[in-house]
Design a protein around this motif. Structure first.
Motif, PDB file in Angstrom:
ATOM      1  N   SER A   1      -7.678  12.532 -58.153  1.00  0.00           N
ATOM      2  CA  SER A   1      -6.474  11.179 -59.277  1.00  0.00           C
ATOM      3  C   SER A   1      -6.734  10.122 -59.424  1.00  0.00           C
ATOM      4  CB  SER A   1      -5.599  11.224 -57.753  1.00  0.00           C
ATOM      5  OG  SER A   1      -5.851  10.247 -56.871  1.00  0.00           O
TER       6      SER A   1
ATOM      7  N   LEU B   1      -2.059  16.889 -54.690  1.00  0.00           N
ATOM      8  CA  LEU B   1      -2.910  16.243 -54.132  1.00  0.00           C
ATOM      9  C   LEU B   1      -3.316  16.222 -52.365  1.00  0.00           C
ATOM     10  CD1 LEU B   1      -1.019  12.811 -54.378  1.00  0.00           C
ATOM     11  CD2 LEU B   1      -3.317  12.936 -54.843  1.00  0.00           C
TER      12      LEU B   1
ATOM     13  N   THR C   1      -2.928   7.882 -53.025  1.00  0.00           N
ATOM     14  CA  THR C   1      -1.808   8.935 -52.448  1.00  0.00           C
ATOM     15  C   THR C   1      -0.584   8.049 -51.238  1.00  0.00           C
ATOM     16  OG1 THR C   1      -3.289  10.039 -52.963  1.00  0.00           O
ATOM     17  CG2 THR C   1      -1.813  10.248 -51.307  1.00  0.00           C
TER      18      THR C   1
ATOM     19  N   SER D   1       1.343   8.406 -62.152  1.00  0.00           N
ATOM     20  CA  SER D   1       0.778   9.558 -60.903  1.00  0.00           C
ATOM     21  C   SER D   1      -0.068  10.469 -61.637  1.00  0.00           C
ATOM     22  CB  SER D   1       0.562  10.051 -60.077  1.00  0.00           C
ATOM     23  OG  SER D   1       2.153  10.199 -60.180  1.00  0.00           O
TER      24      SER D   1
ATOM     25  N   ALA E   1      -2.705  13.558 -61.327  1.00  0.00           N
ATOM     26  CA  ALA E   1      -4.059  14.423 -60.523  1.00  0.00           C
ATOM     27  C   ALA E   1      -4.863  15.861 -61.617  1.00  0.00           C
ATOM     28  CB  ALA E   1      -3.474  15.073 -59.284  1.00  0.00           C
TER      29      ALA E   1
END
Lengths: 388, 214
Positions: free
Chosen positions: A239, A154, B141, A380, A382
């Motif tokens: 992401s 990220l 994020t 998560s 990415a």
């Protein structure tokens, strides 16, 4: 269109203090994962890749007094200094941003019996950012990304976006995490640590090995700042969340699949080499836990990338958490520059339900497009593309 | 890039109050610790999501704010759920639960680390909880800042909107450190035209909303 060129990099792990030293170890199939019997880290012996306790402060003495900085801070500063040696970006400029990627930073200060000489304020990651701003006389306070095991990917992705959008001209991205009693006990409680060096994608894989390290990538819109070798461009990337479970990967690889698919769509839209077939190499997350590697094989197959050479670096460095995405991207960039694929240490017999093209041993191959992927707790995922 | 970005709605959970629109919609007892106040909110608004009870306080705060923010709303482009992003910030990361985990390992005679605690020692788990609840697959994020920084939030969310990486975004400040908590979530969206009564997405408006007190 503005692009984010990879200008310089550095890797600090148990295998060395420069990218070159680490790459040499990777080439010779050396692992940094060893058995450690250290009661300050775990009540029983465990396997991990640890940076030598004396080597780090010795190295750091070149810049500052190690007594005044935590191990985490020393590692970050050494890595940034290592990457800055080869470049002349204006570090203190208003056009330069620093992005720090870490999951736990100075968490070892929490451990009262470690007798830390540092104040608890130092635990806060924004304080690590301020310390770095001061040390490097940065114009802006650093951006801190703390997003589990995808933090590093990220952070590079966000840096590349800031350069592409024109927000900044230069971005220094550093990812770092330590092996502490905190994380060893936690992963142990999940029964996810392997008793021996981890075996990514292997039939007999039993879990991950932890590792510590720091990696720095310097990105710039000005490719002239890069001295030698072929130019490498970072981005695009995406992401995506699994929206499925906070600690287990999705059974369908949904988030990772979406991240890969959208990344390649954007690349195709920008008429880069975005067709799935033209990705030359993939660096997987490959933690060697049964579920992660299985999920990656599903997502890669769904994305039509099952034939593309893929490796995992976890068998060399272990899982370095917030540093992993950065140091593994740097290893991939090294592979692009040298047209050399590294093998997957620990992989012998395929052990995922969807057959993917896992590389066993180092070999030469032309790499123009490299895809880095990562997945982590919190659902998560990415994906980030690098190209020449 | 021909669009206006708007703050469609927001939710604030702070000082024993829940604020929606310009109104205080719920007030708790001042003596309550955060965990009890959060449970009161959950019950008052009749939420039916038993997983709530498993969450740590940071996740409870973020979950409740998102629940109230998204109540009775259809997100734009609900057919492509990856077009809604979540961008969160705080100062203390997951430190509250980090302390709990550290306490469970500090005494070798009483060494009992628990996976159900350890999993919450990452700031971005709250994003995961919100994504699971609302089936969101978009960009996300978790960033750390010393204090709420409207410019930083604005600049990054605007970049995501301008690059068409998201069509809408849940963004804000979800902070929890022992007894202190502060939750502010905004729902930012692209709007094809400027309509009456809509708040433009800009740093000044973010600050104005963030500064609202009961």
């Amino acid at each position: 269109m503005r692009q984010a060129f990879v200008i310089s990099d550095n890797i600090i792990t148990s295998l060395g203090f420069t990218t070159g030293e680490n790459a040499a170890a990777l080439k010779s199939g050396q692992t940094g994962i060893e058995m450690h019997d250290d009661r300050r880290l775990a009540p029983s012996p465990f396997w991990a890749s640890l940076i030598d306790n004396r080597a780090l402060p010795d190295h750091f003495t070149e810049y500052e007094n190690p007594e005044q900085f935590t191990r985490f801070e020393q590692m970050v500063i050494c890595s940034v200094m290592g990457a800055l040696k080869d470049t002349s970006i204006p570090v203190s400029s208003e056009r330069t941003l620093f992005i720090l990627s870490t999951t736990k930073g100075n968490v070892e200060i929490l451990d009262s019996k470690s007798g830390s000489r540092f104040n608890e304020d130092r635990l806060y990651l924004w304080n690590s950012a301020l310390l770095l701003q001061q040390f490097f006389t940065l114009f802006h306070k650093p951006v801190v990304v703390s997003n589990a095991c995808v933090s590093g990917v990220l952070a590079i992705m966000i840096g590349a976006r800031f350069i592409r959008s024109g927000a900044y001209d230069h971005v220094i991205v550093t990812g770092a995490d330590l092996v502490t009693e905190f994380v060893v006990s936690g992963f142990n409680s999940f029964l996810s640590l392997c008793s021996g060096p981890c075996k990514p994608f292997d039939k007999d894989r039993q879990g991950l090995s932890l590792g510590e390290g720091a990696g720095t990538v310097i990105l710039s819109s000005d490719q002239k700042l890069f001295g030698k070798g072929e130019r490498i461009i970072a981005g695009p990337g995406i992401s995506s969340n699994d929206a499925n479970h906070i600690s287990g990967p999705s059974r369908t690889g949904e988030g990772l699949y979406i991240a890969i698919k959208r990344t390649l769509e954007i690349a195709a839209g920008e008429s880069l080499s975005g067709e799935a077939a033209s990705v030359d190499y993939i660096s997987a997350h490959g933690t060697a836990t049964p579920y992660n590697d299985e999920m990656e094989s599903i997502a890669l197959t769904r994305a039509g990338l099952q034939h593309i050479p893929v490796n995992s670096f976890k068998g060399y460095w272990g899982h370095t958490l917030g540093a992993a995405g950065v140091i593994e991207s740097i290893a991939g960039i090294y592979s692009m520059r040298h047209n050399l694929l590294f093998g997957t240490l620990g992989f012998h017999t395929p052990g995922v339900s969807h057959p993917i093209h896992v590389i066993r041993e180092a070999r030469e191959i032309r790499i123009d497009t490299f895809l880095k992927i990562a997945s982590g707790f919190g659902g998560s995922n990415a994906a980030l593309l690098f190209y020449k | 890039m021909d669009y206006t970005s708007i703050i469609r709605d927001y939710c604030i959970i702070r000082d024993h109050h829940v604020i929606r629109g310009d109104q205080v919609v719920f007030t708790g007892d001042k003596s309550m610790p955060p965990a009890s106040f959060f449970t009161e909110i959950y019950r008052h608004f009749d939420m039916n999501y038993p997983k709530f009870y498993k969450m740590d306080n940071l996740c409870k705060l973020g979950f409740l704010a998102a629940e109230l923010l998204l109540k009775d709303k259809n997100l734009q482009h609900s057919d492509t759920p990856y077009e809604t992003g979540i961008i969160l910030y705080n100062a203390s990361s997951s430190l509250d639960t980090d302390r709990n985990h550290q306490n469970s390992i500090s005494d070798q005679a009483a060494y009992y680390p628990s996976p159900s605690v350890f999993v919450y020692t990452l700031a971005n788990i709250v994003i995961g909880e919100i994504c699971i609840r609302h089936k969101l697959y978009g960009e996300s994020t978790f960033f750390i800042e010393k204090e709420f920084d409207a410019d930083r939030l604005y600049n990054y969310v605007k970049l995501l909107l301008d690059d068409n990486l998201v069509e809408s975004c849940i963004a804000g400040w979800i902070e929890l450190d022992s007894d202190h908590y502060d939750g502010v979530l905004y729902l930012v969206e692209k709007s094809p035209s400027v309509t009456n009564g809509i708040v433009n997405f800009e740093p000044g408006k973010l600050i104005e909303i963030y500064s609202r007190r009961s």
